[in-house]
Design a protein around this motif. Structure first.
Motif, PDB file in Angstrom:
ATOM      1  N   ASP A  13       1.236  11.332  51.750  1.00 61.00           N
ATOM      2  CA  ASP A  13       1.978  12.503  52.230  1.00 61.00           C
ATOM      3  C   ASP A  13       3.394  12.527  51.662  1.00 61.00           C
ATOM      4  O   ASP A  13       3.879  13.572  51.238  1.00 61.00           O
ATOM      5  CB  ASP A  13       2.055  12.522  53.767  1.00 61.00           C
ATOM      6  CG  ASP A  13       0.744  12.936  54.414  1.00 61.00           C
ATOM      7  OD1 ASP A  13      -0.168  13.406  53.706  1.00 61.00           O
ATOM      8  OD2 ASP A  13       0.640  12.797  55.652  1.00 61.00           O
ATOM      9  N   ASN A  14       4.058  11.372  51.656  1.00 61.04           N
ATOM     10  CA  ASN A  14       5.421  11.297  51.095  1.00 61.04           C
ATOM     11  C   ASN A  14       5.431  11.670  49.625  1.00 61.04           C
ATOM     12  O   ASN A  14       6.306  12.398  49.167  1.00 61.04           O
ATOM     13  CB  ASN A  14       5.993   9.887  51.251  1.00 61.04           C
ATOM     14  CG  ASN A  14       6.780   9.703  52.514  1.00 61.04           C
ATOM     15  OD1 ASN A  14       6.863  10.594  53.353  1.00 61.04           O
ATOM     16  ND2 ASN A  14       7.351   8.537  52.668  1.00 61.04           N
ATOM     17  N   LYS A  17       5.073  15.360  49.431  1.00 63.94           N
ATOM     18  CA  LYS A  17       6.253  16.015  49.999  1.00 63.94           C
ATOM     19  C   LYS A  17       7.455  15.958  49.052  1.00 63.94           C
ATOM     20  O   LYS A  17       8.210  16.914  48.949  1.00 63.94           O
ATOM     21  CB  LYS A  17       6.597  15.304  51.320  1.00 63.94           C
ATOM     22  CG  LYS A  17       7.311  16.137  52.301  1.00 63.94           C
ATOM     23  CD  LYS A  17       7.398  15.571  53.709  1.00 63.94           C
ATOM     24  CE  LYS A  17       7.477  14.102  53.912  1.00 63.94           C
ATOM     25  NZ  LYS A  17       7.764  13.746  55.312  1.00 63.94           N
ATOM     26  N   TYR A  18       7.635  14.838  48.372  1.00 62.05           N
ATOM     27  CA  TYR A  18       8.793  14.661  47.503  1.00 62.05           C
ATOM     28  C   TYR A  18       8.517  15.034  46.058  1.00 62.05           C
ATOM     29  O   TYR A  18       9.356  14.828  45.189  1.00 62.05           O
ATOM     30  CB  TYR A  18       9.323  13.226  47.597  1.00 62.05           C
ATOM     31  CG  TYR A  18      10.087  12.995  48.874  1.00 62.05           C
ATOM     32  CD1 TYR A  18      11.419  13.355  48.988  1.00 62.05           C
ATOM     33  CD2 TYR A  18       9.461  12.449  49.991  1.00 62.05           C
ATOM     34  CE1 TYR A  18      12.123  13.164  50.167  1.00 62.05           C
ATOM     35  CE2 TYR A  18      10.148  12.252  51.179  1.00 62.05           C
ATOM     36  CZ  TYR A  18      11.480  12.615  51.257  1.00 62.05           C
ATOM     37  OH  TYR A  18      12.160  12.432  52.425  1.00 62.05           O
ATOM     38  N   VAL A  71      13.583  18.399  52.541  1.00 60.16           N
ATOM     39  CA  VAL A  71      12.306  17.802  52.925  1.00 60.16           C
ATOM     40  C   VAL A  71      12.391  17.303  54.361  1.00 60.16           C
ATOM     41  O   VAL A  71      13.255  16.508  54.698  1.00 60.16           O
ATOM     42  CB  VAL A  71      11.934  16.635  51.968  1.00 60.16           C
ATOM     43  CG1 VAL A  71      10.652  15.965  52.409  1.00 60.16           C
ATOM     44  CG2 VAL A  71      11.814  17.139  50.545  1.00 60.16           C
TER      45      VAL A  71
END
Length: 113
Positions: A13-14, A17-18, A71
Motif C-alpha cells: 500500500d505504501n 501511495k507514494y 499523502v
C-alpha cells in the motif's frame, strides 16, 4: 499469520501511495538460506534521503516535505511492519539512493518449519 499479512499489505500500500502518477511497484521474494526468506517491495516514487532511512520505522514518523501533506497516513504503517518482523524473529529495513530514485522496503522472516 494475520499480522504478517498486514505487514505485507502495508508495504505494498505504501509503495502504491507514494508512487508518482504512474504506479510501478515490484514485489520480489528470495530464500536467503535454509532459515530466512526476504520480501522486497520496490517503487519508483520520490525516494528517501539516506538520513531518513532508519527513521521511517519510528512510531508516528513521516518523512518531512511536500509529500507528507499530500499523502494521507498516520506514521504507524512502517512501525507496525518492523514490530511484526521483530515479533516473528525477523527484521525490516529500507533502501533508497535518495530523492528521485524510488525506495525498496524489505521484510525478512524465518521460514516456517
Amino acid at each position: 499469520l494475520e499480522e504478517v499479512r498486514a505487514a505485507i499489505t502495508n508495504l505494498i500500500d505504501n509503495a502504491v501511495k507514494y508512487s508518482a502518477s504512474e504506479v510501478n511497484v515490484t514485489v520480489e521474494t528470495e530464500k536467503l538460506d535454509e532459515r530466512f526468506v526476504v520480501m522486497r517491495v520496490k517503487d519508483r516514487g520520490p525516494g528517501i534521503p539516506k538520513s531518513e532511512l532508519k527513521r521511517v520505522f519510528r512510531r508516528f514518523y513521516r518523512v518531512p516535505g511536500p509529500l507528507a501533506s499530500r499523502v494521507k497516513g498516520t506514521g504507524l504503517g512502517l512501525y507496525i511492519v518492523r514490530s511484526v518482523a521483530k515479533r516473528h524473529g525477523g527484521r525490516a529495513w529500507a533502501e533508497s539512493d535518495g530523492p528521485g530514485h524510488g525506495s525498496t522496503f524489505a521484510l525478512q522472516l524465518p521460514i516456517a518449519k
